[in-house]
Design a protein around this motif. Structure first.
Motif, PDB file in Angstrom:
ATOM      1  N   ASN A 104       0.814  -1.221   0.000  1.00 40.70           N
ATOM      2  CA  ASN A 104       0.000   0.000   0.000  1.00 40.70           C
ATOM      3  C   ASN A 104       0.848   1.272   0.000  1.00 40.70           C
ATOM      4  O   ASN A 104       0.370   2.320  -0.428  1.00 40.70           O
ATOM      5  N   GLY A 105       2.095   1.193   0.460  1.00 42.54           N
ATOM      6  CA  GLY A 105       2.938   2.380   0.556  1.00 42.54           C
ATOM      7  C   GLY A 105       3.924   2.569  -0.571  1.00 42.54           C
ATOM      8  O   GLY A 105       4.736   3.495  -0.541  1.00 42.54           O
ATOM      9  N   ALA A 106       3.887   1.714  -1.570  1.00 48.74           N
ATOM     10  CA  ALA A 106       4.860   1.785  -2.675  1.00 48.74           C
ATOM     11  C   ALA A 106       4.130   1.851  -4.015  1.00 48.74           C
ATOM     12  O   ALA A 106       2.974   1.444  -4.115  1.00 48.74           O
ATOM     13  N   PRO A 107       4.808   2.362  -5.057  1.00 46.08           N
ATOM     14  CA  PRO A 107       4.173   2.405  -6.386  1.00 46.08           C
ATOM     15  C   PRO A 107       3.957   0.990  -6.932  1.00 46.08           C
ATOM     16  O   PRO A 107       4.860   0.173  -6.895  1.00 46.08           O
ATOM     17  N   HIS A 108       2.749   0.707  -7.408  1.00 44.41           N
ATOM     18  CA  HIS A 108       2.374  -0.631  -7.874  1.00 44.41           C
ATOM     19  C   HIS A 108       2.632  -0.804  -9.369  1.00 44.41           C
ATOM     20  O   HIS A 108       2.477   0.134 -10.154  1.00 44.41           O
ATOM     21  N   HIS A 109       2.947  -2.031  -9.720  1.00 47.89           N
ATOM     22  CA  HIS A 109       3.069  -2.420 -11.132  1.00 47.89           C
ATOM     23  C   HIS A 109       2.388  -3.769 -11.303  1.00 47.89           C
ATOM     24  O   HIS A 109       2.353  -4.569 -10.376  1.00 47.89           O
ATOM     25  N   SER A 110       1.891  -4.011 -12.495  1.00 43.68           N
ATOM     26  CA  SER A 110       1.300  -5.314 -12.782  1.00 43.68           C
ATOM     27  C   SER A 110       2.281  -6.096 -13.652  1.00 43.68           C
ATOM     28  O   SER A 110       3.322  -5.590 -14.032  1.00 43.68           O
ATOM     29  N   GLY A 111       1.941  -7.290 -13.942  1.00 40.91           N
ATOM     30  CA  GLY A 111       2.789  -8.121 -14.792  1.00 40.91           C
ATOM     31  C   GLY A 111       3.341  -9.286 -13.997  1.00 40.91           C
ATOM     32  O   GLY A 111       3.585  -9.189 -12.795  1.00 40.91           O
ATOM     33  N   THR A 112       3.511 -10.396 -14.690  1.00 40.95           N
ATOM     34  CA  THR A 112       3.943 -11.623 -14.035  1.00 40.95           C
ATOM     35  C   THR A 112       5.423 -11.927 -14.205  1.00 40.95           C
ATOM     36  O   THR A 112       5.884 -12.998 -13.836  1.00 40.95           O
ATOM     37  N   LYS A 113       6.180 -10.986 -14.774  1.00 41.47           N
ATOM     38  CA  LYS A 113       7.636 -11.168 -14.890  1.00 41.47           C
ATOM     39  C   LYS A 113       8.336  -9.901 -14.386  1.00 41.47           C
ATOM     40  O   LYS A 113       8.940  -9.157 -15.149  1.00 41.47           O
TER      41      LYS A 113
END
Length: 171
Positions: A104-113
């Motif tokens: 919750n406190g860090a920038p999120h990214h998606s992707g499985t690799k």
């Protein structure tokens, strides 16, 4: 001549075994990990080809974090302490209260690799779960057959959230 108090004798008696352990290079507990802050991290070595490599695992670099996890495969000492394990992999501890707080406190990214050394997260409990990406779609984490282990896919645990950048954890 003054007699030493019982309190001082007890404290001194406790210090002697600790001093022996420290002198012998033995950690105070079987699963204790060295605690280092970002300010105390070791500098990276630079090869003649100009490539940077970590001097040791837990040195604050993504490669060092992956190496720290590899070095601890099979350890049960961090079971139920996934956030502490990944922070220790970066040479620090006590930054985030839980994996979900880190997410919750860090920038999120998606992707499985995710890139090597990045943090990968799952929503599997109120505390969440976190591991360190290997850069090939897999990760190292606690709770893999009851110990720190490696899984070849972020699908190993259900409810994958995504990843956050590889960096020394800080709020």
């Amino acid at each position: 001549m003054r007699r030493p108090s019982r309190l001082r004798l007890r404290a001194g008696a406790a210090l002697v075994p600790a001093a022996v352990l420290i002198a012998a290079g033995v950690p105070a507990t079987a699963h204790a990990a060295p605690v280092r802050t970002a300010a105390a991290k070791a500098p990276a070595a630079v090869s003649s080809a100009g490539q940077v490599s970590p001097l040791s695992a837990g040195d604050g670099t993504p490669a060092g974090a992956v190496q720290w996890m590899k070095n601890h495969v099979g350890s049960t000492g961090w079971e139920h302490y996934c956030e502490k394990a990944v922070e220790n992999a970066y040479g620090t501890t006590g930054v985030w209260a839980s994996a979900i707080a880190h997410w919750n406190g860090a920038p999120h990214h998606s992707g499985t690799k995710p890139p090597a050394g990045s943090f990968v997260y799952w929503n599997i409990s109120s505390y969440g779960h976190v591991g360190i990406a290997d850069g090939n779609g897999g990760f190292y984490s606690t709770s893999i057959s009851g110990k720190i282990g490696h899984a070849s896919s972020v699908s190993y645990f259900s409810h994958y959230l995504g990843w956050t950048p590889a960096a020394v954890p800080r709020q």
